[in-house]
Design a protein around this motif. Structure first.
Motif, PDB file in Angstrom:
ATOM      1  N   GLU A 133       0.834  -1.210   0.000  1.00 24.57           N
ATOM      2  CA  GLU A 133       0.000   0.000   0.000  1.00 24.57           C
ATOM      3  C   GLU A 133       0.868   1.260   0.000  1.00 24.57           C
ATOM      4  O   GLU A 133       0.579   2.234  -0.710  1.00 24.57           O
ATOM      5  N   LYS A 134       1.963   1.233   0.785  1.00 17.82           N
ATOM      6  CA  LYS A 134       2.861   2.381   0.822  1.00 17.82           C
ATOM      7  C   LYS A 134       3.526   2.600  -0.537  1.00 17.82           C
ATOM      8  O   LYS A 134       3.675   3.734  -0.993  1.00 17.82           O
ATOM      9  N   SER A 135       3.911   1.508  -1.177  1.00 16.61           N
ATOM     10  CA  SER A 135       4.557   1.608  -2.496  1.00 16.61           C
ATOM     11  C   SER A 135       3.589   2.161  -3.530  1.00 16.61           C
ATOM     12  O   SER A 135       3.956   3.001  -4.355  1.00 16.61           O
ATOM     13  N   ILE A 136       2.336   1.681  -3.477  1.00 15.22           N
ATOM     14  CA  ILE A 136       1.327   2.159  -4.429  1.00 15.22           C
ATOM     15  C   ILE A 136       1.078   3.651  -4.236  1.00 15.22           C
ATOM     16  O   ILE A 136       0.980   4.417  -5.209  1.00 15.22           O
ATOM     17  N   LYS A 138       3.149   5.825  -2.953  1.00 17.31           N
ATOM     18  CA  LYS A 138       4.336   6.548  -3.392  1.00 17.31           C
ATOM     19  C   LYS A 138       4.367   6.682  -4.906  1.00 17.31           C
ATOM     20  O   LYS A 138       4.704   7.739  -5.447  1.00 17.31           O
ATOM     21  N   ILE A 139       3.975   5.600  -5.592  1.00 19.15           N
ATOM     22  CA  ILE A 139       3.920   5.629  -7.060  1.00 19.15           C
ATOM     23  C   ILE A 139       2.896   6.664  -7.525  1.00 19.15           C
ATOM     24  O   ILE A 139       3.150   7.427  -8.460  1.00 19.15           O
ATOM     25  N   LYS A 140       1.742   6.702  -6.866  1.00 22.65           N
ATOM     26  CA  LYS A 140       0.702   7.666  -7.239  1.00 22.65           C
ATOM     27  C   LYS A 140       1.182   9.101  -7.036  1.00 22.65           C
ATOM     28  O   LYS A 140       0.937   9.972  -7.878  1.00 22.65           O
ATOM     29  N   ASP A 141       1.884   9.329  -5.912  1.00 25.88           N
ATOM     30  CA  ASP A 141       2.399  10.668  -5.635  1.00 25.88           C
ATOM     31  C   ASP A 141       3.424  11.083  -6.687  1.00 25.88           C
ATOM     32  O   ASP A 141       3.425  12.230  -7.165  1.00 25.88           O
ATOM     33  N   LEU A 142       4.294  10.141  -7.050  1.00 24.49           N
ATOM     34  CA  LEU A 142       5.318  10.436  -8.061  1.00 24.49           C
ATOM     35  C   LEU A 142       4.684  10.670  -9.425  1.00 24.49           C
ATOM     36  O   LEU A 142       5.115  11.552 -10.186  1.00 24.49           O
ATOM     37  N   GLU A 143       3.657   9.890  -9.750  1.00 29.84           N
ATOM     38  CA  GLU A 143       2.968  10.074 -11.029  1.00 29.84           C
ATOM     39  C   GLU A 143       2.267  11.431 -11.069  1.00 29.84           C
ATOM     40  O   GLU A 143       2.297  12.125 -12.090  1.00 29.84           O
ATOM     41  N   LYS A 144       1.653  11.798  -9.949  1.00 36.01           N
ATOM     42  CA  LYS A 144       0.981  13.111  -9.877  1.00 36.01           C
ATOM     43  C   LYS A 144       1.989  14.226 -10.106  1.00 36.01           C
ATOM     44  O   LYS A 144       1.726  15.180 -10.848  1.00 36.01           O
ATOM     45  N   LYS A 145       3.164  14.086  -9.463  1.00 31.98           N
ATOM     46  CA  LYS A 145       4.215  15.081  -9.630  1.00 31.98           C
ATOM     47  C   LYS A 145       4.714  15.104 -11.070  1.00 31.98           C
ATOM     48  O   LYS A 145       4.981  16.165 -11.640  1.00 31.98           O
ATOM     49  N   SER A 146       4.815  13.913 -11.668  1.00 35.02           N
ATOM     50  CA  SER A 146       5.280  13.803 -13.057  1.00 35.02           C
ATOM     51  C   SER A 146       4.311  14.485 -14.015  1.00 35.02           C
ATOM     52  O   SER A 146       4.718  15.211 -14.925  1.00 35.02           O
ATOM     53  N   TYR A 147       3.002  14.247 -13.801  1.00 31.20           N
ATOM     54  CA  TYR A 147       1.998  14.875 -14.663  1.00 31.20           C
ATOM     55  C   TYR A 147       2.010  16.396 -14.509  1.00 31.20           C
ATOM     56  O   TYR A 147       1.869  17.144 -15.477  1.00 31.20           O
ATOM     57  N   SER A 148       2.189  16.852 -13.244  1.00 32.32           N
ATOM     58  CA  SER A 148       2.243  18.284 -12.992  1.00 32.32           C
ATOM     59  C   SER A 148       3.452  18.913 -13.680  1.00 32.32           C
ATOM     60  O   SER A 148       3.358  19.988 -14.287  1.00 32.32           O
TER      61      SER A 148
END
Length: 207
Positions: A133-136, A138-148
């Motif tokens: 769950e923590k990895s997922i 973290k991936i979502k946060d990184l993807e959000k940052k990437s899209y931004s």
């Protein structure tokens, strides 16, 4: 129920739309489901969200869409692999721990041992699930940052292009002004002539 909005889309709303659509693509969902989810959050119709995505937002996230599709394939492969591993583990456990027959006696110690082993497996599974769950997240946060960052890069690229065009226009204006000054100077020089006075000296005479 809140009224349906029809005002202009903001940059934050475009970013939310992109995040939700890309998440649905990555997780194997449909774009229609994504439009409905965004519509509920922004008080807009799913049709309005779909039109906004297809007419504007989708063009800015071509690389993000390709990445989400690749991630969907990888998740699908991992799911199949995990299922195979789970089935294999069950088979191994059944082979290693055959069921007791009715004729075999069950001791209190064996029951305690079985429960202790079961507790350890449950704790290990819980730790793995928590780490997952923590990895997922973290991936979502990184993807959000990437899209931004991708959206910000697109905006800066457009600004840079506009600045370059303004710079070229300024250079052209300066070049035209320089040519006009040179032509005026040449024209002024052509209007000047010299003649000799009575003492034999040259004097400048305007035409």
């Amino acid at each position: 129920m809140s009224p349906t909005r029809q005002d202009a889309w903001s940059q934050d709303e475009d970013l939310l739309l992109a995040e939700v659509v890309l998440r649905h693509i990555r997780e194997g969902g449909t774009q229609l489901q994504a439009f409905e989810e965004v519509g509920k959050q922004l008080s807009r119709t799913s049709a309005a969200c779909g039109f906004r995505w297809n007419s504007f937002v989708r063009k800015q996230y071509k690389s993000g869409i390709e990445l989400a599709k690749k991630q969907r394939k990888e998740l699908k492969k991992q799911g199949v692999s995990a299922e195979k591993d789970y089935q294999k583990e069950l088979t191994n456990e059944e082979a290693a721990s055959p069921a007791l027959s009715m004729s075999e006696s069950v001791t209190f110690q064996s029951v305690l041992h079985f429960l202790d082993d079961l507790h350890k497996k449950a704790s290990a599974a819980s730790s793995i699930e928590e780490a997952k769950e923590k990895s997922i997240q973290k991936i979502k946060d990184l993807e959000k940052k990437s899209y931004s960052l991708a959206a910000e890069n697109e905006r800066l690229s457009k600004n840079l292009k506009a600045i370059e065009e303004d710079y070229r226009s300024l250079i052209e204006i300066m070049e035209r002004a320089r040519k006009m000054v040179v032509l005026q100077e040449e024209d002024r020089q052509q209007k000047v002539k010299f003649q000799m006075d009575k003492n034999g000296n040259l004097e400048r005479v305007e035409k």
